[in-house]
Scaffold this active site. Structure first.
Site, PDB file in Angstrom:
ATOM      1  N   ASP A  13       0.849  -1.189   0.000  1.00  0.00           N
ATOM      2  CA  ASP A  13       0.000   0.000   0.000  1.00  0.00           C
ATOM      3  C   ASP A  13       0.887   1.241   0.000  1.00  0.00           C
ATOM      4  O   ASP A  13       1.661   1.472   0.938  1.00  0.00           O
ATOM      5  CB  ASP A  13      -0.894  -0.018   1.242  1.00  0.00           C
ATOM      6  N   ASP A 103      -3.345   2.390  -5.856  1.00  0.00           N
ATOM      7  CA  ASP A 103      -2.205   2.499  -4.943  1.00  0.00           C
ATOM      8  C   ASP A 103      -2.075   1.339  -3.966  1.00  0.00           C
ATOM      9  O   ASP A 103      -1.297   1.422  -3.018  1.00  0.00           O
ATOM     10  CB  ASP A 103      -2.258   3.820  -4.167  1.00  0.00           C
ATOM     11  N   GLU A 104      -2.784   0.242  -4.183  1.00  0.00           N
ATOM     12  CA  GLU A 104      -2.614  -0.912  -3.295  1.00  0.00           C
ATOM     13  C   GLU A 104      -2.989  -2.199  -4.013  1.00  0.00           C
ATOM     14  O   GLU A 104      -3.826  -2.218  -4.917  1.00  0.00           O
ATOM     15  CB  GLU A 104      -3.425  -0.765  -2.007  1.00  0.00           C
TER      16      GLU A 104
END
Length: 398
Positions: A13, A103-104
């Protein structure tokens, strides 16, 4: 750190993603509180978060909490490029990557010991690669289940690494606050706190039927399983999304029917462009509304033929909006969302012949090409001229 066999799921993350990209690209922002946003906070650096700034807080309140914060306008294209670069690192690490957002992601590194090392060694190298190749900090949690790996990364933030061995799972999980359980928001947390439940361990001590009576069948069973770290879901690589959508917050001030319609038009244009760019067509048009009293409503209609044609989907969306007009007039509207589901691969379906003398698909293709070459605002519908159409958030590749 030694990780027993079985703890092979990584949750990676990026930390304060939008703000971290801004600090990467502008050295003057490093070490300073940074807020990315306009009317609301889209992202805040950890320096700003330490002063109480949160998403999606209003910018006025954020400035009061952190007067020396540097506020920057979002640069969605920069965030999209950074995300693609990070996902290239993920793909170089393992073929088993399940993206959750830009983003993860979850990564399954089982079977890579001889090639790449232990899960902790792989995670350490991944963090190093993201820092060196993309210039961003990333936190990684390692555990036997997806749920616990995500919890571990949350505990390890910012810019950390935490591995939970199988024989220490409950010892790690149970002291944590109930808010760490996946799916526990403000409302559920308040219900639990009202009956004296503050930690995951206290949730685990309750019989499942007690949680069901308190929270409802689905939520009660879900939290009972998670409190015992029961999460059988595997990492599923490269699943195509089941729907494509977008939404726009309208604020608490009164909104005219013309403004609502213009917002819907902009959403339909955005969604259908995304569908065509991904080569997808869909049949079910879904309209989501949030009202001034925070209640919500959903309306949907399934078309006889899958399409990505803007006019066809706009016509259906407007019919759904018209049906919801009485409740909008009664309660007021603060958010409108539009999604198209029941998606198929548009390249594999036989399209209907245009019988009206012109093809909506041809018009869409021409407009898409103009916007691709000259920008999304190069050509607009008259109803959208001079209107703020909101931000188009970057998406994972489909």
């Amino acid at each position: 750190m030694f990780v027993q066999q079985g703890a092979s799921i990584l949750h990676a993350d990026l930390d304060a993603f939008f703000a971290a990209v801004e600090q990467r690209d502008d050295p003057r922002l490093r070490g300073r509180p940074v807020i990315v946003g306009g009317g609301v906070v889209l992202a805040a650096s950890y320096e700003a978060k330490a002063r109480g700034v949160e998403t999606p807080m209003g910018l006025r309140l954020a400035r009061r909490l952190c007067p020396d914060a540097v506020v920057v306008r979002p640069r969605m294209s920069a965030y999209s490029e950074a995300s693609k670069a990070v996902y290239r690192v993920f793909d170089d690490t393992t073929p088993a990557v399940e993206g959750l957002s830009i983003d993860e992601a979850f990564l399954d590194v089982r079977g890579l010991e001889r090639l790449s090392g232990t899960p902790t060694e792989i995670a350490t190298q991944l963090r190093r690669d993201v820092r060196e190749r993309v210039g961003l900090p990333i936190t990684v949690g390692i555990a036997r289940t997806k749920f616990l790996a995500k919890v571990a990364s949350g505990v390890a933030k910012p810019d950390g690494l935490l591995a939970v061995p199988p024989d220490g799972e409950l010892a790690f999980l149970h002291p944590l606050p109930v808010e760490r359980l996946w799916g526990v928001g403000h409302v559920t947390a308040r219900r639990l706190h009202d009956v004296g439940i503050a930690t995951v361990g206290q949730v685990a001590q309750l019989p499942e039927e007690t949680l069901v009576s308190l929270l409802g069948r689905a939520s009660g069973r879900h939290l009972h399983a998670l409190a015992h770290n029961r999460d059988p879901r595997p990492v599923q690589a490269r699943r195509r999304r089941g729907s494509i959508g977008s939404q726009r917050a309208l604020g608490r001030s009164p909104t005219s029917s013309a403004e609502v319609d213009a917002t819907l038009v902009a959403l339909v244009e955005r969604v259908t462009r995304r569908m065509r760019a991904a080569g997808r067509v869909g049949r079910t048009v879904v309209l989501r509304l949030r009202f001034d009293d925070f209640s919500r409503a959903t309306r949907s209609h399934t078309l006889p033929v899958a399409t990505a044609n803007t006019e066809a989907i706009l016509e259906t969306a407007r019919l759904l909006l018209a049906a919801a007009t009485p409740i909008i007039e009664l309660r007021g509207i603060t958010l409108i969302g539009l999604a198209v589901g029941n998606l198929d691969d548009g390249r594999s379906l036989q399209l209907m012949l245009p019988l009206g003398g012109h093809s909506g698909e041809d018009l869409d293709a021409a407009l898409d090409e103009v916007r691709r070459r000259f920008g999304s605002t190069a050509i607009l519908r008259a109803v959208l001229v001079g209107r703020n159409q909101g931000l188009s958030m970057p998406l994972l590749p489909d």
